[in-house]
Scaffold this motif. Structure first.
Motif, PDB file in Angstrom:
ATOM      1  N   ASP A 165       3.834   2.693   0.969  1.00  0.00           N
ATOM      2  CA  ASP A 165       3.347   1.475   0.334  1.00  0.00           C
ATOM      3  C   ASP A 165       4.509   0.737  -0.323  1.00  0.00           C
ATOM      4  OD1 ASP A 165       0.684   1.911   1.024  1.00  0.00           O
ATOM      5  OD2 ASP A 165       0.314   3.135  -0.761  1.00  0.00           O
ATOM      6  N   ILE A 166       4.528  -0.577  -0.142  1.00  0.00           N
ATOM      7  CA  ILE A 166       5.565  -1.411  -0.749  1.00  0.00           C
ATOM      8  C   ILE A 166       4.863  -2.335  -1.732  1.00  0.00           C
ATOM      9  CG2 ILE A 166       7.463  -3.007  -0.343  1.00  0.00           C
ATOM     10  CD1 ILE A 166       7.521  -2.027   2.561  1.00  0.00           C
ATOM     11  N   PHE A 167       5.014  -2.066  -3.031  1.00  0.00           N
ATOM     12  CA  PHE A 167       4.349  -2.839  -4.074  1.00  0.00           C
ATOM     13  C   PHE A 167       5.196  -4.046  -4.445  1.00  0.00           C
ATOM     14  CE2 PHE A 167       2.405   1.288  -4.338  1.00  0.00           C
ATOM     15  CZ  PHE A 167       1.079   1.017  -4.643  1.00  0.00           C
ATOM     16  N   VAL A 168       4.535  -5.196  -4.450  1.00  0.00           N
ATOM     17  CA  VAL A 168       5.224  -6.459  -4.725  1.00  0.00           C
ATOM     18  C   VAL A 168       4.156  -7.480  -5.087  1.00  0.00           C
ATOM     19  CG1 VAL A 168       5.139  -7.288  -2.328  1.00  0.00           C
ATOM     20  CG2 VAL A 168       7.035  -8.011  -3.819  1.00  0.00           C
ATOM     21  N   THR A 203       6.520   0.578  17.448  1.00  0.00           N
ATOM     22  CA  THR A 203       5.371  -0.204  17.003  1.00  0.00           C
ATOM     23  C   THR A 203       5.266  -0.099  15.488  1.00  0.00           C
ATOM     24  OG1 THR A 203       4.140   0.134  19.051  1.00  0.00           O
ATOM     25  CG2 THR A 203       2.858  -0.455  17.116  1.00  0.00           C
ATOM     26  N   TYR A 204       5.128  -1.245  14.830  1.00  0.00           N
ATOM     27  CA  TYR A 204       5.008  -1.308  13.379  1.00  0.00           C
ATOM     28  C   TYR A 204       3.598  -1.776  13.016  1.00  0.00           C
ATOM     29  CZ  TYR A 204      10.096  -1.173  13.778  1.00  0.00           C
ATOM     30  OH  TYR A 204      11.372  -0.820  14.099  1.00  0.00           O
ATOM     31  N   TYR A 205       3.082  -1.256  11.892  1.00  0.00           N
ATOM     32  CA  TYR A 205       1.729  -1.587  11.461  1.00  0.00           C
ATOM     33  C   TYR A 205       1.746  -1.895   9.973  1.00  0.00           C
ATOM     34  CZ  TYR A 205      -3.176  -0.731  10.119  1.00  0.00           C
ATOM     35  OH  TYR A 205      -4.436  -0.836   9.605  1.00  0.00           O
ATOM     36  N   GLY A 206       1.095  -2.984   9.585  1.00  0.00           N
ATOM     37  CA  GLY A 206       0.990  -3.340   8.180  1.00  0.00           C
ATOM     38  C   GLY A 206      -0.445  -3.686   7.832  1.00  0.00           C
ATOM     39  N   ALA A 207      -0.873  -3.353   6.606  1.00  0.00           N
ATOM     40  CA  ALA A 207      -2.270  -3.554   6.221  1.00  0.00           C
ATOM     41  C   ALA A 207      -2.381  -4.156   4.816  1.00  0.00           C
ATOM     42  CB  ALA A 207      -3.025  -2.226   6.279  1.00  0.00           C
ATOM     43  N   HIS A 208      -3.603  -4.613   4.507  1.00  0.00           N
ATOM     44  CA  HIS A 208      -4.008  -5.175   3.207  1.00  0.00           C
ATOM     45  C   HIS A 208      -3.455  -6.572   2.963  1.00  0.00           C
ATOM     46  CE1 HIS A 208      -5.364  -1.155   2.688  1.00  0.00           C
ATOM     47  NE2 HIS A 208      -4.196  -0.633   2.343  1.00  0.00           N
ATOM     48  N   LEU A 209      -3.114  -7.309   4.026  1.00  0.00           N
ATOM     49  CA  LEU A 209      -2.608  -8.667   3.852  1.00  0.00           C
ATOM     50  C   LEU A 209      -3.676  -9.549   3.198  1.00  0.00           C
ATOM     51  CD1 LEU A 209      -0.575  -7.531   5.968  1.00  0.00           C
ATOM     52  CD2 LEU A 209      -0.579  -9.804   7.015  1.00  0.00           C
ATOM     53  N   GLY A 210      -3.215 -10.443   2.325  1.00  0.00           N
ATOM     54  CA  GLY A 210      -4.124 -11.420   1.742  1.00  0.00           C
ATOM     55  C   GLY A 210      -4.481 -12.502   2.737  1.00  0.00           C
ATOM     56  N   LEU A 237      -6.761  -2.727  -6.546  1.00  0.00           N
ATOM     57  CA  LEU A 237      -5.484  -2.061  -6.783  1.00  0.00           C
ATOM     58  C   LEU A 237      -4.364  -3.082  -6.902  1.00  0.00           C
ATOM     59  CD1 LEU A 237      -5.800   0.805  -4.124  1.00  0.00           C
ATOM     60  CD2 LEU A 237      -6.426   0.879  -6.549  1.00  0.00           C
ATOM     61  N   ALA A 238      -3.178  -2.624  -7.266  1.00  0.00           N
ATOM     62  CA  ALA A 238      -2.018  -3.514  -7.300  1.00  0.00           C
ATOM     63  C   ALA A 238      -1.697  -3.981  -5.885  1.00  0.00           C
ATOM     64  CB  ALA A 238      -0.822  -2.781  -7.897  1.00  0.00           C
ATOM     65  N   ALA A 239      -1.288  -5.236  -5.756  1.00  0.00           N
ATOM     66  CA  ALA A 239      -0.975  -5.803  -4.435  1.00  0.00           C
ATOM     67  C   ALA A 239       0.170  -5.014  -3.794  1.00  0.00           C
ATOM     68  CB  ALA A 239      -0.603  -7.265  -4.575  1.00  0.00           C
ATOM     69  N   HIS A 240       0.001  -4.723  -2.503  1.00  0.00           N
ATOM     70  CA  HIS A 240       1.044  -3.985  -1.792  1.00  0.00           C
ATOM     71  C   HIS A 240       0.834  -4.118  -0.292  1.00  0.00           C
ATOM     72  CE1 HIS A 240      -2.252  -1.020  -1.834  1.00  0.00           C
ATOM     73  NE2 HIS A 240      -1.689  -0.494  -0.749  1.00  0.00           N
ATOM     74  N   LEU A 241       1.880  -3.803   0.447  1.00  0.00           N
ATOM     75  CA  LEU A 241       1.816  -3.715   1.904  1.00  0.00           C
ATOM     76  C   LEU A 241       1.825  -2.248   2.296  1.00  0.00           C
ATOM     77  CD1 LEU A 241       2.027  -5.011   4.804  1.00  0.00           C
ATOM     78  CD2 LEU A 241       4.512  -4.701   4.574  1.00  0.00           C
ATOM     79  N   HIS A 242       0.795  -1.812   2.998  1.00  0.00           N
ATOM     80  CA  HIS A 242       0.799  -0.486   3.617  1.00  0.00           C
ATOM     81  C   HIS A 242       1.554  -0.634   4.938  1.00  0.00           C
ATOM     82  CE1 HIS A 242      -0.733   3.337   5.285  1.00  0.00           C
ATOM     83  NE2 HIS A 242      -0.852   2.647   6.407  1.00  0.00           N
ATOM     84  N   PHE A 243       2.597   0.178   5.128  1.00  0.00           N
ATOM     85  CA  PHE A 243       3.493  -0.027   6.267  1.00  0.00           C
ATOM     86  C   PHE A 243       3.704   1.268   7.028  1.00  0.00           C
ATOM     87  CE2 PHE A 243       7.813  -0.526   8.105  1.00  0.00           C
ATOM     88  CZ  PHE A 243       7.572  -1.646   8.880  1.00  0.00           C
ATOM     89  N   GLU A 244       3.491   1.213   8.356  1.00  0.00           N
ATOM     90  CA  GLU A 244       3.651   2.380   9.221  1.00  0.00           C
ATOM     91  C   GLU A 244       4.671   2.106  10.319  1.00  0.00           C
ATOM     92  OE1 GLU A 244      -0.077   3.637  10.873  1.00  0.00           O
ATOM     93  OE2 GLU A 244      -1.099   3.641   8.913  1.00  0.00           O
ATOM     94  N   VAL A 245       5.282   3.197  10.814  1.00  0.00           N
ATOM     95  CA  VAL A 245       6.240   3.132  11.917  1.00  0.00           C
ATOM     96  C   VAL A 245       5.817   4.146  12.978  1.00  0.00           C
ATOM     97  CG1 VAL A 245       8.616   3.623  12.612  1.00  0.00           C
ATOM     98  CG2 VAL A 245       8.174   2.331  10.530  1.00  0.00           C
TER      99      VAL A 245
END
Length: 263
Positions: A165-168, A203-210, A237-245
């Motif tokens: 998770d990348i919190f920002v 392949t990259y995956y990201g989740a929880h986008l606004g 929760l606090a805003a963040h990007l869930h990021f997978e590789v």
């Protein structure tokens, strides 16, 4: 039993050889694209240096010579590859690519072993030298970006966390770390999410986008895909990007080496 011992010895020798200076030993699941990305050398240069006629067919256990300018397996960096991949689009030339990526035509020609600089093929995969794997969130100068190494942590429903998770701050741009093809997906857990089929074979995956910004289709490294949010089960929760590789489109691996060095 003798056959089994010989097999074990062969595997151990191959494992040791993969870190030999000046070379790389092909492992199961490897591709020239993936090897080139890890070692910082163009796949075409690897193919030419090793007399590989079909770059889509390499044999596990084969020892490859790494051309000058690449790294050995022991010195390879997962966070910086010395170049990113770009797939040539209609109307693009070496001149336009050099201007876009802040490099020179001669540098692109050299690293890719291009015989005729006046002829680029649509769909041709090039290494753009001097470019780095980008952090998938682009914070403003001075803005806090806080990645957390949470891969493998337990989650509700007997699940394990498949990324970091990348919190920002909410609304921060989510960008493509490499060029590739993006598609949108939505789900109760993921919320607004995306898959990026990278030109590097990962392949990259990201989740929880606004929200989304880029339409599904082709993106270049650094293009804005969407904005950080709290959709799906991240609500509250606090805003963040869930990021997978997912190397080679397979099972998820911990992206911490990439995320921690780039973000």
């Amino acid at each position: 039993m003798r056959h089994m011992r010989a097999l074990i010895v062969a595997v151990l020798l191959a494992a040791n050889a993969s870190a030999a200076a000046g070379g790389y030993t092909v492992k199961w699941g490897d591709t020239l694209i993936g090897i080139g990305r890890r070692l910082g050398v163009a796949p075409t240069s690897l193919a030419n240096a090793n007399g590989i006629g079909d770059p889509n067919h390499i044999v596990a256990g084969r020892s490859l010579t790494v051309p000058q300018g690449g790294h050995t397996a022991a010195g390879a960096s997962t966070g910086s590859t010395g170049g990113v991949f770009h797939v040539v689009q209609r109307g693009e030339t070496l001149a336009t690519l050099a201007r876009r990526f802040g490099t020179t035509q001669s540098a692109i020609v050299s690293v890719n072993g291009i015989a005729n600089p006046n002829r680029l093929r649509i769909g041709q995969r090039l290494v753009i030298p001097g470019q780095r794997w980008l952090c998938p969130v682009r914070g403003a100068p001075g803005q806090a970006v806080s990645p957390v190494n949470s891969f493998g942590d337990p989650r509700p429903g007997h699940r394990l966390h498949q990324g970091d998770d990348i919190f920002v701050a909410r609304g921060t741009p989510v960008v493509a770390p490499v060029g590739g093809t993006v598609r949108h997906v939505r789900g109760a857990i993921a919320g607004n999410a995306f898959y990026l089929a990278g030109d590097d074979g990962t392949t990259y995956y990201g989740a929880h986008l606004g929200s989304y910004v880029a339409s599904p289709g082709r993106v270049n490294a650094g293009d804005v895909i969407g904005r950080v949010g709290t959709t799906g089960n991240a609500e509250g929760l606090a805003a963040h990007l869930h990021f997978e590789v997912h190397p080679n489109g397979g099972a998820a691996v911990n992206p911490w080496a990439l995320v921690s060095s780039a973000c």
